[in-house]
Design an enzyme around this catalytic site. Structure first.
Site, PDB file in Angstrom:
ATOM      1  N   TYR A  68       0.852  -1.203   0.000  1.00  0.00           N
ATOM      2  CA  TYR A  68       0.000   0.000   0.000  1.00  0.00           C
ATOM      3  C   TYR A  68       0.886   1.250   0.000  1.00  0.00           C
ATOM      4  O   TYR A  68       0.701   2.173  -0.799  1.00  0.00           O
ATOM      5  CB  TYR A  68      -0.912  -0.027   1.231  1.00  0.00           C
ATOM      6  CG  TYR A  68      -1.675   1.255   1.468  1.00  0.00           C
ATOM      7  CD1 TYR A  68      -2.580   1.746   0.529  1.00  0.00           C
ATOM      8  CD2 TYR A  68      -1.487   1.991   2.654  1.00  0.00           C
ATOM      9  CE1 TYR A  68      -3.274   2.930   0.751  1.00  0.00           C
ATOM     10  CE2 TYR A  68      -2.181   3.164   2.886  1.00  0.00           C
ATOM     11  CZ  TYR A  68      -3.061   3.628   1.930  1.00  0.00           C
ATOM     12  OH  TYR A  68      -3.749   4.804   2.148  1.00  0.00           O
TER      13      TYR A  68
HETATM   14  N1  LIG Z   1      -8.929   6.679   5.912  1.00  0.00           N
HETATM   15  C1  LIG Z   1      -7.644   6.839   6.258  1.00  0.00           C
HETATM   16  O1  LIG Z   1      -7.278   6.759   7.433  1.00  0.00           O
HETATM   17  C2  LIG Z   1      -6.614   7.135   5.212  1.00  0.00           C
HETATM   18  C3  LIG Z   1      -5.277   7.337   5.640  1.00  0.00           C
HETATM   19  C4  LIG Z   1      -4.307   7.626   4.670  1.00  0.00           C
HETATM   20  C5  LIG Z   1      -4.652   7.733   3.344  1.00  0.00           C
HETATM   21  N2  LIG Z   1      -5.945   7.512   2.950  1.00  0.00           N
HETATM   22  C6  LIG Z   1      -6.267   7.632   1.532  1.00  0.00           C
HETATM   23  O2  LIG Z   1      -7.359   8.524   1.395  1.00  0.00           O
HETATM   24  C7  LIG Z   1      -8.133   8.161   0.245  1.00  0.00           C
HETATM   25  C8  LIG Z   1      -9.587   7.962   0.651  1.00  0.00           C
HETATM   26  O3  LIG Z   1      -9.644   6.912   1.614  1.00  0.00           O
HETATM   27  P1  LIG Z   1     -10.988   6.465   2.326  1.00  0.00           P
HETATM   28  O4  LIG Z   1     -10.647   6.137   3.722  1.00  0.00           O
HETATM   29  O5  LIG Z   1     -12.058   7.422   2.014  1.00  0.00           O
HETATM   30  O6  LIG Z   1     -11.252   5.078   1.569  1.00  0.00           O
HETATM   31  P2  LIG Z   1     -12.586   4.478   0.924  1.00  0.00           P
HETATM   32  O7  LIG Z   1     -12.251   3.064   0.566  1.00  0.00           O
HETATM   33  O8  LIG Z   1     -13.742   4.718   1.820  1.00  0.00           O
HETATM   34  O9  LIG Z   1     -12.776   5.348  -0.376  1.00  0.00           O
HETATM   35  C9  LIG Z   1     -12.177   5.041  -1.615  1.00  0.00           C
HETATM   36  C10 LIG Z   1     -13.273   5.022  -2.671  1.00  0.00           C
HETATM   37  O10 LIG Z   1     -12.636   4.815  -3.933  1.00  0.00           O
HETATM   38  C11 LIG Z   1     -13.458   3.947  -4.707  1.00  0.00           C
HETATM   39  N3  LIG Z   1     -12.598   3.275  -5.689  1.00  0.00           N
HETATM   40  C12 LIG Z   1     -11.625   2.363  -5.464  1.00  0.00           C
HETATM   41  N4  LIG Z   1     -11.068   1.961  -6.619  1.00  0.00           N
HETATM   42  C13 LIG Z   1     -11.712   2.635  -7.603  1.00  0.00           C
HETATM   43  C14 LIG Z   1     -11.601   2.641  -9.012  1.00  0.00           C
HETATM   44  N5  LIG Z   1     -10.702   1.859  -9.653  1.00  0.00           N
HETATM   45  N6  LIG Z   1     -12.426   3.442  -9.740  1.00  0.00           N
HETATM   46  C15 LIG Z   1     -13.331   4.238  -9.098  1.00  0.00           C
HETATM   47  N7  LIG Z   1     -13.486   4.268  -7.772  1.00  0.00           N
HETATM   48  C16 LIG Z   1     -12.687   3.475  -7.026  1.00  0.00           C
HETATM   49  C17 LIG Z   1     -14.075   2.986  -3.710  1.00  0.00           C
HETATM   50  O11 LIG Z   1     -15.279   2.424  -4.179  1.00  0.00           O
HETATM   51  C18 LIG Z   1     -14.274   3.895  -2.494  1.00  0.00           C
HETATM   52  O12 LIG Z   1     -15.605   4.410  -2.456  1.00  0.00           O
HETATM   53  C19 LIG Z   1      -7.469   6.904  -0.319  1.00  0.00           C
HETATM   54  O13 LIG Z   1      -6.534   7.294  -1.292  1.00  0.00           O
HETATM   55  C20 LIG Z   1      -6.716   6.350   0.877  1.00  0.00           C
HETATM   56  O14 LIG Z   1      -5.632   5.543   0.470  1.00  0.00           O
HETATM   57  C21 LIG Z   1      -6.930   7.220   3.854  1.00  0.00           C
END
Ligand SMILES: NC(=O)c1ccc[n+]([C@@H]2O[C@H](COP(=O)([O-])OP(=O)(O)OC[C@H]3O[C@@H](n4cnc5c(N)ncnc54)[C@H](O)[C@@H]3O)[C@@H](O)[C@H]2O)c1
Length: 337
Positions: free
Chosen positions: A153
Site C-alpha cells: 500500500y
Molecule cells: N482513511 C484513512 O485513514 C486514510 C489514511 C491515509 C490515506 N488515505 C487515503 O485517502 C483516500 C480515501 O480513503 P478512504 O478512507 O475514504 O477510503 P474508501 O475506501 O472509503 O474510499 C475510496 C473510494 O474509492 C473507490 N474506488 C476504489 N477503486 C476505484 C476505481 N478503480 N475506480 C473508481 N473508484 C474506485 C471505492 O469504491 C471507495 O468508495 C485513499 O486514497 C486512501 O488511500 C486514507
C-alpha cells in the site's frame, strides 16, 4: 461556477470532501465504482446524500481504465481531487495487484489528463503516513527519507508522489500530495479500528489489540482532513518543495509539493479505546496480539508545512471526534443502548 472532479466520492473521505466543495459553491463531479471492498450499501447511502444537491453529478466508473480520460476532458474541471484508491494496509499483503490497478494505473491516467488539459489548475491527491514506513524519527517530516515502505500500500502511494514529481518536472503540472494520518469520523470505513472496535464492543465480541496496545496514532478527524484539502486547493502560495535540493535545476519548473495532513498530536491507542468505551458505556474485551506484519507502531505528524502553505489548523479532539462517530453509528445502524 468552478468545476471539481472528486474521485472516490462515495468513499469515506471523498464523501465528506464532496459535501464541503458543494458548500463552497463548486459544481462537483463525483466518480466512484462502488466496489465491494467493504459494504457497498454504505457507499450507496453516502452517494444518495450527495445526489440531493443539484450541483452534484455522479459518474459510476472505474478510473483504472484508460478511457476515463475522455470523461475527464469532457468535464473539463479547474480542480482535480483524487481520493479513490484501494486503501488498507492489510489487504495489500494478500492482494497487491489491486493496488497496481486502483492506485498506480488510475494515477497515470490522471497525470496524462492533467498534462493535456489546459483548463485544469491544480491536482490534489491522497497519500498516506504509511510512506514513512520503518522510520523511527518522530514527528514525521516531509523531508525525512521515505525509502523503506513496510508494505505494498505504501509503495503504491509513494509511487504516486514520484509520478506527480516527474510529471510536474516535465510539464509544470501543479500537484499537491497530502499524506493523511489515520482518519476517523462519521461515515467511516468498516475495515478501520474505530468502526471494528465499536461494532465488536456492541456485540460483546473481543477486539483485537495489536502490538499489545503499544501503538500511538496521529488520529485526525475527517472534518480537519477536509479543511486541509480545501485550504490546499485554494492556497495562492508558490508550490516549492522544501525537501528538494535548491541547486536542482528542475526546481524552477517543478510545482509538485507534499504535505503531512494530520492533527499533529498523537494519542495512545489505549486512550482511544477508553474514549469508545466511555461513549458506549461498555467495557471492551481486549485480545492482545503481536504487531501485525506491515504495521507501523507509532505515527506522529509535523504539520508546520501545511500550516505555512494554507493556514491549516486542526480543531477536533478525540473526545469530540469519537463521540461524533458513535452518535452517527448508533443512528445509522439503529442501535439502542
Ligand atoms: N482513511 C484513512 O485513514 C486514510 C489514511 C491515509 C490515506 N488515505 C487515503 O485517502 C483516500 C480515501 O480513503 P478512504 O478512507 O475514504 O477510503 P474508501 O475506501 O472509503 O474510499 C475510496 C473510494 O474509492 C473507490 N474506488 C476504489 N477503486 C476505484 C476505481 N478503480 N475506480 C473508481 N473508484 C474506485 C471505492 O469504491 C471507495 O468508495 C485513499 O486514497 C486512501 O488511500 C486514507
Amino acid at each position: 461556477m468552478k468545476k471539481v472532479i472528486i474521485t472516490g466520492s462515495a468513499g469515506f473521505i471523498g464523501f465528506h470532501t464532496a459535501l464541503r466543495f458543494l458548500k463552497e459553491g463548486f459544481e462537483v463531479y463525483g466518480i466512484d465504482n462502488l466496489n465491494d471492498y467493504y459494504d457497498p450499501n454504505l457507499k450507496e447511502d453516502r452517494n444518495k446524500i450527495l445526489e440531493q444537491d443539484k450541483n452534484f453529478n455522479f459518474i459510476k466508473a472505474d478510473i483504472s481504465k484508460v478511457e476515463i480520460k475522455n470523461k475527464y476532458h469532457e468535464i473539463n474541471p479547474e480542480l482535480f481531487i483524487n481520493l479513490a484508491a484501494q486503501a488498507g494496509v492489510r489487504h495489500s499483503i494478500t492482494n497487491p495487484e489491486d493496488y497496481i490497478k486502483a492506485n498506480i494505473d488510475s494515477f497515470l491516467h490522471i497525470m496524462e489528463f492533467a498534462k493535456d488539459n489546459k483548463n485544469l489548475v491544480r491536482t490534489l491527491y491522497a497519500s498516506t503516513s504509511s510512506v514513512y514506513g520503518g522510520n523511527i524519527r518522530q514527528p514525521f517530516q516531509e523531508s525525512h527519507g521515505v525509502d523503506h515502505p513496510l508494505q505494498f500500500y505504501a509503495v503504491s502511494k509513494r509511487t504516486n508522489e514520484l509520478m506527480a514529481h516527474a510529471y510536474s518536472n516535465l510539464y509544470g503540472t501543479e500537484c499537491v500530495g497530502l499524506r493523511f494520518f489515520t482518519v476517523y469520523g462519521p461515515w467511516g470505513r468498516p475495515d478501520m479500528a474505530l468502526f471494528k472496535f465499536t461494532k465488536n464492543i456492541l456485540e460483546d465480541k473481543e477486539i483485537d489489540v495489536y502490538n499489545n496496545g503499544n501503538h500511538s496514532r496521529d488520529f485526525t478527524y475527517v472534518d480537519d482532513i477536509v479543511e486541509g484539502i480545501y485550504l490546499s486547493s485554494i492556497s495562492k502560495k508558490e508550490l516549492i518543495d522544501s525537501s528538494f535540493d535548491s541547486k536542482d535545476p528542475s526546481r524552477s519548473f517543478c510545482k509538485s509539493i507534499i504535505f503531512n495532513l494530520g492533527r499533529g498530536k498523537p494519542e495512545n491507542l489505549e486512550d482511544f479505546i477508553v474514549e469508545i468505551e466511555n461513549n458506549l458505556g461498555k467495557t471492551a474485551k481486549r485480545n492482545l496480539m503481536p504487531l501485525q506484519p506491515g504495521d507501523v507502531p507509532d505515527t506522529s505528524a509535523d504539520i508546520s508545512g501545511l500550516k505555512d502553505f494554507s493556514g491549516y489548523e486542526p480543531k477536533t479532539s478525540i473526545k469530540i471526534g469519537v463521540k461524533n462517530f458513535i452518535d452517527w453509528y448508533k443512528e445509522y445502524y439503529k442501535v439502542n443502548l
